[in-house]
Design an enzyme around this catalytic site. Structure first.
Site, PDB file in Angstrom:
ATOM      1  N   TYR A 131      42.955  23.910  29.121  1.00 19.36           N
ATOM      2  CA  TYR A 131      41.914  24.719  28.476  1.00 19.36           C
ATOM      3  C   TYR A 131      40.842  23.827  27.856  1.00 19.36           C
ATOM      4  CZ  TYR A 131      44.918  28.905  28.535  1.00 19.36           C
ATOM      5  OH  TYR A 131      45.695  29.965  28.896  1.00 19.36           O
ATOM      6  N   LYS A 181      55.182  19.329  34.251  1.00 18.81           N
ATOM      7  CA  LYS A 181      55.314  19.453  35.705  1.00 18.81           C
ATOM      8  C   LYS A 181      55.007  18.057  36.238  1.00 18.81           C
ATOM      9  CE  LYS A 181      55.786  21.533  39.634  1.00 18.81           C
ATOM     10  NZ  LYS A 181      57.127  21.947  40.107  1.00 18.81           N
ATOM     11  N   ASP A 215      58.388  25.365  36.253  1.00 17.31           N
ATOM     12  CA  ASP A 215      58.932  26.370  37.175  1.00 17.31           C
ATOM     13  C   ASP A 215      60.403  26.640  36.864  1.00 17.31           C
ATOM     14  OD1 ASP A 215      59.371  23.747  37.985  1.00 17.31           O
ATOM     15  OD2 ASP A 215      58.915  24.074  40.100  1.00 17.31           O
ATOM     16  N   ASP A 239      51.091  29.233  27.405  1.00 17.77           N
ATOM     17  CA  ASP A 239      50.426  30.539  27.468  1.00 17.77           C
ATOM     18  C   ASP A 239      51.223  31.463  28.386  1.00 17.77           C
ATOM     19  OD1 ASP A 239      48.554  32.574  27.246  1.00 17.77           O
ATOM     20  OD2 ASP A 239      47.333  31.795  28.886  1.00 17.77           O
ATOM     21  N   ASP A 243      54.054  34.732  27.413  1.00 21.47           N
ATOM     22  CA  ASP A 243      53.980  36.120  27.904  1.00 21.47           C
ATOM     23  C   ASP A 243      55.333  36.524  28.501  1.00 21.47           C
ATOM     24  OD1 ASP A 243      51.251  36.484  27.206  1.00 21.47           O
ATOM     25  OD2 ASP A 243      50.938  37.715  29.001  1.00 21.47           O
TER      26      ASP A 243
HETATM   27  C1  IPM Z   1      46.559  34.009  24.357  1.00 25.14           C
HETATM   28  C2  IPM Z   1      45.488  34.539  25.251  1.00 25.14           C
HETATM   29  C3  IPM Z   1      44.342  33.555  25.253  1.00 25.14           C
HETATM   30  C4  IPM Z   1      44.908  32.214  25.632  1.00 25.14           C
HETATM   31  C5  IPM Z   1      43.194  33.915  26.177  1.00 25.14           C
HETATM   32  C6  IPM Z   1      42.667  35.264  25.876  1.00 25.14           C
HETATM   33  C7  IPM Z   1      42.123  32.853  26.181  1.00 25.14           C
HETATM   34  O1  IPM Z   1      45.991  34.743  26.534  1.00 25.14           O
HETATM   35  O2  IPM Z   1      46.289  33.821  23.154  1.00 25.14           O
HETATM   36  O3  IPM Z   1      47.662  33.776  24.826  1.00 25.14           O
HETATM   37  O4  IPM Z   1      45.258  32.007  26.776  1.00 25.14           O
HETATM   38  O5  IPM Z   1      45.005  31.369  24.770  1.00 25.14           O
HETATM   39 MN    MN Z   2      48.108  34.461  26.687  1.00 22.39          MN
END
Ligand code: IPM
Ligand code: MN
Length: 349
Positions: A131, A181, A215, A239, A243
């Site tokens: 990022y 990785k 992975d 990130d 999730d």
């Molecule tokens: C998170 C979100 C953000 C990130 C996006 C919206 C830029 O997905 O906070 O996890 O990837 O940091």
């Molecule tokens: Mn995210």
């Protein structure tokens, strides 16, 4: 009195943030909230997600409480790079701390797994990596168009993030998983591995470090979640994995996060992991628990451990009891009802 800058932002951010404030106020902590109307509507009016001097303004606060950033009327890379990402980077919020813990009473997708199996802490590098924002496009619109996006990894940033993770590991089970990785990558994750291993040997010999490829880590979170305690990973990898972590918890609406500047030179930012959720925005049915839990992380960062723990215990009691759950968890409660129930539990203690 601690001063909190509130950016409810977009979509369901506007619905969950008031619930978080309600619960924070129920603790009796001395907090002064000031709201800033920044986000995608602000962009439509002014051409900016937040004013030019927004960072100077925010610097004067003890913490920032954010709802969500992003809306279909503004391209995502414009909204994020106009608000959330500049705050994370400029304020050196180099750790994105994300607890992944199953809550009592909520059946996640894994059969026979609950709070005793899924209890992890992710330490996400939050300022560089994939990022970094380094790159560009040439020959735009032409068949030969080219885009480059360059991940940037520095020893300095890897080390400060890893140090934070080692410290958390010491407070918990003294086990750290470092995710990279470095088989396919030849440079950046190899450096990451070296820095983490070196720091571990030199300063944290009491913490067992495991190096796991991303992975394999995705699979292991599903097959052996109980083997994972503290995790440190790059911006993109964590990130994605958080999730997955939120899915293991049973809903993205439950996931909390703290964007921390551990040295406290700048305010830290606290936000639920879910975004603005345009599909359900404005209907009063978003789950406020991720935002409320992020409020607990805010209090902890401000040194109010007892009240932070009170909020977390109140969330657990409300989910265990099961009467006030939002629709995606199989319940029938609205956003404000869940917030009210948790605030009641906080006051009861
Ligand atoms: C998170 C979100 C953000 C990130 C996006 C919206 C830029 O997905 O906070 O996890 O990837 O940091
Ligand atoms: Mn995210």
């Amino acid at each position: 009195m601690k001063r909190i800058a509130v950016i409810a932002g977009d979509g369901v951010g506007k619905e969950v943030v008031p619930e978080g404030i309600k619960v924070l106020q129920a603790t009796g902590s001395q907090l002064d909230f000031e709201a800033f109307p920044w986000g995608s509507e602000f962009y439509e009016r002014t051409g900016r997600m937040m004013p030019e001097d927004a960072l100077d303004t925010l610097q004067r606060y003890d913490a920032i409480y954010l709802g969500a950033c992003g809306w279909p009327t503004v391209p995502d890379h414009v909204s994020l790079w106009g608000l959330l990402l500049p705050i994370r980077k400029s304020f050196e919020q180099y750790v994105n701390l994300r607890p992944v813990r199953c809550l009592p009473g909520i059946a996640g997708p894994l059969s026979n797994r609950g709070p005793q199996d899924v209890d992890m802490v992710f330490v996400r590098e939050n300022t560089e990596g994939e990022y970094s924002g380094t790159g560009g496009r040439v020959h735009v619109g032409h068949p030969q168009e080219l885009a480059v996006e360059v991940p940037v990894f520095t020893r300095h940033a890897i080390e400060r993030c890893a140090r934070f993770a080692f410290e958390r590991a010491r407070e918990r089970r003294r086990r750290l998983v470092s995710v990279t990785k470095s088989n396919a990558s030849r440079y950046a994750y190899v450096l990451w591995d070296e820095v983490v291993a070196g720091l571990g040997q030199a300063e944290y010999p009491d913490v067992a470090v495991e190096r796991v490829h991303v992975d394999a880590m995705a699979a292991r979170m599903v097959t052996r979640p109980e083997s994972i305690d503290v995790v440190v990973a790059s911006n993109l990898f964590a990130d994605i994995l958080t999730d997955l972590g939120a899915a293991l918890q049973g809903s993205l609406g439950l996931a909390a996060s703290a964007n921390l500047n551990p040295e406290r030179r700048h305010p830290s930012l606290f936000e639920p992991v879910h975004g603005s959720a345009p599909d359900i925005a404005g209907q009063g049915k978003a789950n406020p628990i991720g935002a409320i839990w992020s409020g607990a992380l805010l209090l902890r960062h401000l040194g109010e451990e007892a009240n932070a723990a009170r909020i977390e215990a109140a969330i657990d009691r409300v989910t265990a009891e099961g009467e006030f759950l939002t629709g995606e968890l199989g319940g029938r409660a609205g956003t404000a009802e869940v917030g009210d129930a948790i605030a009641r539990e906080v006051r009861r203690e």
